[in-house]
Motif scaffolding. Structure first.
Motif, PDB file in Angstrom:
ATOM      1  N   THR A  38       0.839  -1.214   0.000  1.00 38.28           N
ATOM      2  CA  THR A  38       0.000   0.000   0.000  1.00 38.28           C
ATOM      3  C   THR A  38       0.865   1.253   0.000  1.00 38.28           C
ATOM      4  O   THR A  38       0.617   2.203  -0.756  1.00 38.28           O
ATOM      5  CB  THR A  38      -0.928  -0.003   1.233  1.00 38.28           C
ATOM      6  OG1 THR A  38      -1.734  -1.179   1.204  1.00 38.28           O
ATOM      7  CG2 THR A  38      -1.817   1.222   1.224  1.00 38.28           C
ATOM      8  N   GLU A  39       1.901   1.269   0.866  1.00 40.97           N
ATOM      9  CA  GLU A  39       2.811   2.420   0.886  1.00 40.97           C
ATOM     10  C   GLU A  39       3.539   2.558  -0.441  1.00 40.97           C
ATOM     11  O   GLU A  39       3.762   3.672  -0.932  1.00 40.97           O
ATOM     12  CB  GLU A  39       3.817   2.274   2.026  1.00 40.97           C
ATOM     13  CG  GLU A  39       3.271   2.626   3.394  1.00 40.97           C
ATOM     14  CD  GLU A  39       4.393   2.777   4.410  1.00 40.97           C
ATOM     15  OE1 GLU A  39       5.434   3.374   4.079  1.00 40.97           O
ATOM     16  OE2 GLU A  39       4.224   2.272   5.538  1.00 40.97           O
ATOM     17  N   VAL A  51      13.552   1.771 -10.733  1.00 44.08           N
ATOM     18  CA  VAL A  51      13.395   0.333 -10.507  1.00 44.08           C
ATOM     19  C   VAL A  51      12.752   0.135  -9.144  1.00 44.08           C
ATOM     20  O   VAL A  51      12.887   0.973  -8.232  1.00 44.08           O
ATOM     21  CB  VAL A  51      14.761  -0.391 -10.605  1.00 44.08           C
ATOM     22  CG1 VAL A  51      15.731   0.127  -9.554  1.00 44.08           C
ATOM     23  CG2 VAL A  51      14.598  -1.907 -10.507  1.00 44.08           C
ATOM     24  N   ILE A  52      12.036  -1.011  -9.000  1.00 42.90           N
ATOM     25  CA  ILE A  52      11.411  -1.367  -7.729  1.00 42.90           C
ATOM     26  C   ILE A  52      12.005  -2.695  -7.260  1.00 42.90           C
ATOM     27  O   ILE A  52      12.005  -3.678  -8.007  1.00 42.90           O
ATOM     28  CB  ILE A  52       9.886  -1.532  -7.884  1.00 42.90           C
ATOM     29  CG1 ILE A  52       9.260  -0.251  -8.448  1.00 42.90           C
ATOM     30  CG2 ILE A  52       9.246  -1.907  -6.554  1.00 42.90           C
ATOM     31  CD1 ILE A  52       7.838  -0.439  -8.940  1.00 42.90           C
ATOM     32  N   VAL A  53      12.518  -2.703  -6.042  1.00 42.18           N
ATOM     33  CA  VAL A  53      12.965  -3.941  -5.409  1.00 42.18           C
ATOM     34  C   VAL A  53      11.844  -4.363  -4.479  1.00 42.18           C
ATOM     35  O   VAL A  53      11.550  -3.690  -3.479  1.00 42.18           O
ATOM     36  CB  VAL A  53      14.282  -3.738  -4.635  1.00 42.18           C
ATOM     37  CG1 VAL A  53      14.706  -5.042  -3.958  1.00 42.18           C
ATOM     38  CG2 VAL A  53      15.380  -3.239  -5.573  1.00 42.18           C
ATOM     39  N   LEU A  54      11.184  -5.485  -4.801  1.00 41.35           N
ATOM     40  CA  LEU A  54       9.912  -5.829  -4.160  1.00 41.35           C
ATOM     41  C   LEU A  54       9.968  -7.209  -3.511  1.00 41.35           C
ATOM     42  O   LEU A  54      10.211  -8.220  -4.183  1.00 41.35           O
ATOM     43  CB  LEU A  54       8.809  -5.798  -5.229  1.00 41.35           C
ATOM     44  CG  LEU A  54       7.386  -6.155  -4.805  1.00 41.35           C
ATOM     45  CD1 LEU A  54       6.881  -5.221  -3.714  1.00 41.35           C
ATOM     46  CD2 LEU A  54       6.461  -6.095  -6.036  1.00 41.35           C
ATOM     47  N   ASP A  55       9.743  -7.234  -2.197  1.00 41.76           N
ATOM     48  CA  ASP A  55       9.681  -8.506  -1.463  1.00 41.76           C
ATOM     49  C   ASP A  55       8.392  -9.238  -1.838  1.00 41.76           C
ATOM     50  O   ASP A  55       7.307  -8.654  -1.862  1.00 41.76           O
ATOM     51  CB  ASP A  55       9.726  -8.237   0.036  1.00 41.76           C
ATOM     52  CG  ASP A  55       9.725  -9.531   0.842  1.00 41.76           C
ATOM     53  OD1 ASP A  55      10.257 -10.537   0.329  1.00 41.76           O
ATOM     54  OD2 ASP A  55       9.175  -9.532   1.953  1.00 41.76           O
ATOM     55  N   VAL A  56       8.506 -10.520  -2.148  1.00 41.19           N
ATOM     56  CA  VAL A  56       7.326 -11.293  -2.542  1.00 41.19           C
ATOM     57  C   VAL A  56       6.478 -11.643  -1.327  1.00 41.19           C
ATOM     58  O   VAL A  56       5.243 -11.540  -1.352  1.00 41.19           O
ATOM     59  CB  VAL A  56       7.755 -12.580  -3.286  1.00 41.19           C
ATOM     60  CG1 VAL A  56       6.559 -13.503  -3.489  1.00 41.19           C
ATOM     61  CG2 VAL A  56       8.385 -12.218  -4.627  1.00 41.19           C
ATOM     62  N   ASN A  57       7.107 -12.052  -0.239  1.00 36.10           N
ATOM     63  CA  ASN A  57       6.384 -12.594   0.909  1.00 36.10           C
ATOM     64  C   ASN A  57       6.153 -11.509   1.962  1.00 36.10           C
ATOM     65  O   ASN A  57       6.961 -11.301   2.863  1.00 36.10           O
ATOM     66  CB  ASN A  57       7.177 -13.759   1.517  1.00 36.10           C
ATOM     67  CG  ASN A  57       7.421 -14.848   0.491  1.00 36.10           C
ATOM     68  OD1 ASN A  57       6.488 -15.378  -0.095  1.00 36.10           O
ATOM     69  ND2 ASN A  57       8.691 -15.167   0.266  1.00 36.10           N
ATOM     70  N   PRO A  59       2.849  -9.688   4.483  1.00 39.60           N
ATOM     71  CA  PRO A  59       1.477  -9.898   4.969  1.00 39.60           C
ATOM     72  C   PRO A  59       0.500  -8.937   4.286  1.00 39.60           C
ATOM     73  O   PRO A  59       0.902  -7.960   3.668  1.00 39.60           O
ATOM     74  CB  PRO A  59       1.601  -9.590   6.469  1.00 39.60           C
ATOM     75  CG  PRO A  59       2.766  -8.653   6.562  1.00 39.60           C
ATOM     76  CD  PRO A  59       3.730  -9.073   5.487  1.00 39.60           C
ATOM     77  N   GLU A  60      -0.777  -9.244   4.416  1.00 36.38           N
ATOM     78  CA  GLU A  60      -1.860  -8.433   3.865  1.00 36.38           C
ATOM     79  C   GLU A  60      -1.796  -8.401   2.341  1.00 36.38           C
ATOM     80  O   GLU A  60      -2.535  -9.104   1.659  1.00 36.38           O
ATOM     81  CB  GLU A  60      -1.848  -7.023   4.454  1.00 36.38           C
ATOM     82  CG  GLU A  60      -2.099  -7.000   5.957  1.00 36.38           C
ATOM     83  CD  GLU A  60      -2.122  -5.606   6.517  1.00 36.38           C
ATOM     84  OE1 GLU A  60      -2.129  -4.627   5.745  1.00 36.38           O
ATOM     85  OE2 GLU A  60      -2.126  -5.491   7.760  1.00 36.38           O
ATOM     86  N   MET A  61      -0.921  -7.585   1.768  1.00 38.00           N
ATOM     87  CA  MET A  61      -0.764  -7.526   0.310  1.00 38.00           C
ATOM     88  C   MET A  61       0.639  -8.003  -0.037  1.00 38.00           C
ATOM     89  O   MET A  61       1.625  -7.326   0.262  1.00 38.00           O
ATOM     90  CB  MET A  61      -0.984  -6.102  -0.202  1.00 38.00           C
ATOM     91  CG  MET A  61      -0.923  -5.987  -1.727  1.00 38.00           C
ATOM     92  SD  MET A  61      -0.893  -4.264  -2.295  1.00 38.00           S
ATOM     93  CE  MET A  61      -2.454  -3.661  -1.666  1.00 38.00           C
ATOM     94  N   ASP A  62       0.760  -9.186  -0.659  1.00 36.48           N
ATOM     95  CA  ASP A  62       2.091  -9.694  -0.961  1.00 36.48           C
ATOM     96  C   ASP A  62       2.651  -9.028  -2.223  1.00 36.48           C
ATOM     97  O   ASP A  62       2.004  -8.186  -2.865  1.00 36.48           O
ATOM     98  CB  ASP A  62       2.094 -11.212  -1.081  1.00 36.48           C
ATOM     99  CG  ASP A  62       1.273 -11.722  -2.273  1.00 36.48           C
ATOM    100  OD1 ASP A  62       1.040 -10.957  -3.230  1.00 36.48           O
ATOM    101  OD2 ASP A  62       0.864 -12.901  -2.243  1.00 36.48           O
ATOM    102  N   ALA A  67       2.495  -6.122  -7.378  1.00 35.91           N
ATOM    103  CA  ALA A  67       2.943  -5.997  -8.774  1.00 35.91           C
ATOM    104  C   ALA A  67       1.757  -5.913  -9.726  1.00 35.91           C
ATOM    105  O   ALA A  67       1.791  -5.179 -10.725  1.00 35.91           O
ATOM    106  CB  ALA A  67       3.832  -7.180  -9.138  1.00 35.91           C
ATOM    107  N   GLU A  68       0.689  -6.679  -9.453  1.00 37.83           N
ATOM    108  CA  GLU A  68      -0.500  -6.619 -10.302  1.00 37.83           C
ATOM    109  C   GLU A  68      -1.085  -5.211 -10.328  1.00 37.83           C
ATOM    110  O   GLU A  68      -1.470  -4.696 -11.380  1.00 37.83           O
ATOM    111  CB  GLU A  68      -1.548  -7.617  -9.803  1.00 37.83           C
ATOM    112  CG  GLU A  68      -1.203  -9.071 -10.101  1.00 37.83           C
ATOM    113  CD  GLU A  68      -2.239 -10.024  -9.532  1.00 37.83           C
ATOM    114  OE1 GLU A  68      -2.951  -9.613  -8.577  1.00 37.83           O
ATOM    115  OE2 GLU A  68      -2.344 -11.157 -10.038  1.00 37.83           O
ATOM    116  N   LEU A  69      -1.147  -4.572  -9.160  1.00 39.09           N
ATOM    117  CA  LEU A  69      -1.682  -3.208  -9.087  1.00 39.09           C
ATOM    118  C   LEU A  69      -0.739  -2.206  -9.761  1.00 39.09           C
ATOM    119  O   LEU A  69      -1.183  -1.254 -10.404  1.00 39.09           O
ATOM    120  CB  LEU A  69      -1.924  -2.825  -7.622  1.00 39.09           C
ATOM    121  CG  LEU A  69      -3.039  -3.615  -6.925  1.00 39.09           C
ATOM    122  CD1 LEU A  69      -3.070  -3.296  -5.438  1.00 39.09           C
ATOM    123  CD2 LEU A  69      -4.390  -3.280  -7.562  1.00 39.09           C
TER     124      LEU A  69
END
Length: 299
Positions: A38-39, A51-57, A59-62, A67-69
């Protein structure tokens, strides 16, 4: 020194965000670290990221949902995403790449690998931004040159139209500036105090003409433009007896108006099947000045 770009790091664990910060601060860019999808979406709405470094795991929104949003928003649809996960089964990997992930990194993260991968997208973003700036500068330069040419052309038209009060001479001067500058062929019909004058202009000569020597489609368009006072674009159908050049397939028919009176009609023709007339502002300005000149000459 190049302007800094933004890197977004998304992870719910404070210790991992600190680890990412320690790894990526050597790149000397703007690091934005957030603890949820959300943030992350809020930051992406506020500013652009290389670039976005994004943790997969998370809580709430993985990471996959985040990534879909991200991909569903036009502004961020193509922002590169590097997924970070402790494991990557085949279904998760396929879904990630389907969402436009550029890479997966397994934890524990090897600092040199993460840093090098992020650096690639920082450099790519900078290159794309430079290319966009160059394109904008080129577009501005082209627009300025077009504006200068337009002003010079309109000034030339004004001088030529004011050079004589003879209607036919004014018509000839006007046609000389239109062909081949704006069209392959032109027909000019002017109401000279009740006497109609028609001149034809091709690449080489100007000659006297008559409306009945034009294709029916052009004659009907001239009648309508003179009667209604609006411009028309027509596809031309030639007849065997007319003088319309066979390669000319379309025409732009423009009334010459002074106040609410039509003093004539101009036909501009090109060889392309679909007419691409000159820029409307230029053509309108030229036609308005010509109409006043012909009206003054007739008076």
């Amino acid at each position: 020194m190049s302007e800094k770009v933004n890197i977004l790091v998304v992870d719910d664990l404070p210790e991992k965000r600190l680890a990412f910060q320690a790894v990526l601060e050597d790149l000397e860019q703007n690091l934005v670290l957030v603890n949820s999808g959300t943030e992350a979406l809020g930051e992406l709405l506020r500013q652009e990221f290389a670039v976005i470094v994004l943790d997969v795991n998370m809580p709430e929104m993985d990471g996959i949902e985040t990534a879909e949003l991200i991909r569903g928003h036009g502004k961020t649809a193509h922002t590169p995403i590097i997924f970070v996960t402790a494991y990557a089964d085949e279904m998760q990997t396929a879904r990630g790449y389907q969402l436009g992930a550029v890479d997966y990194i397994l934890t524990p993260v090897v600092p040199e690998i993460l840093r090098s991968k992020v650096r690639v997208f920082v450099d790519l973003y900078r290159a794309q931004r430079r290319a966009a700036e160059l394109a904008r500068a080129e577009a501005d330069r082209t627009a300025a040159e077009d504006g200068k040419r337009r002003s010079e052309f309109i000034a030339l038209v004004s001088r030529e139209l004011a050079a004589t009060l003879d209607v036919e001479q004014t018509m000839r001067r006007f046609l000389d500036m239109l062909v081949p500058g704006l069209a392959d062929h032109a027909v000019l019909w002017v109401d000279n105090g009740g006497d109609h004058i028609v001149l034809f202009r091709d690449h080489q000569t100007i000659r006297d003409g008559a409306l009945d020597r034009l294709p029916r489609t052009v004659r009907r368009a001239i009648d309508e433009a003179a009667r209604e006072g609006w411009p028309l674009r027509v596809r031309v159908r030639r007849e065997s007896y007319d003088e319309w050049p066979p390669e000319l397939g379309s025409a732009h028919v423009v009334p010459l108006k002074v106040a609410h009176r039509n003093v004539g009609v101009l036909v501009l023709a090109v060889s392309a099947p679909a007419l691409n007339p000159p820029e409307d502002g230029t053509l309108n300005e030229v036609v308005n000045r010509a109409a006043i000149a012909f009206d003054n000459a007739a008076l």
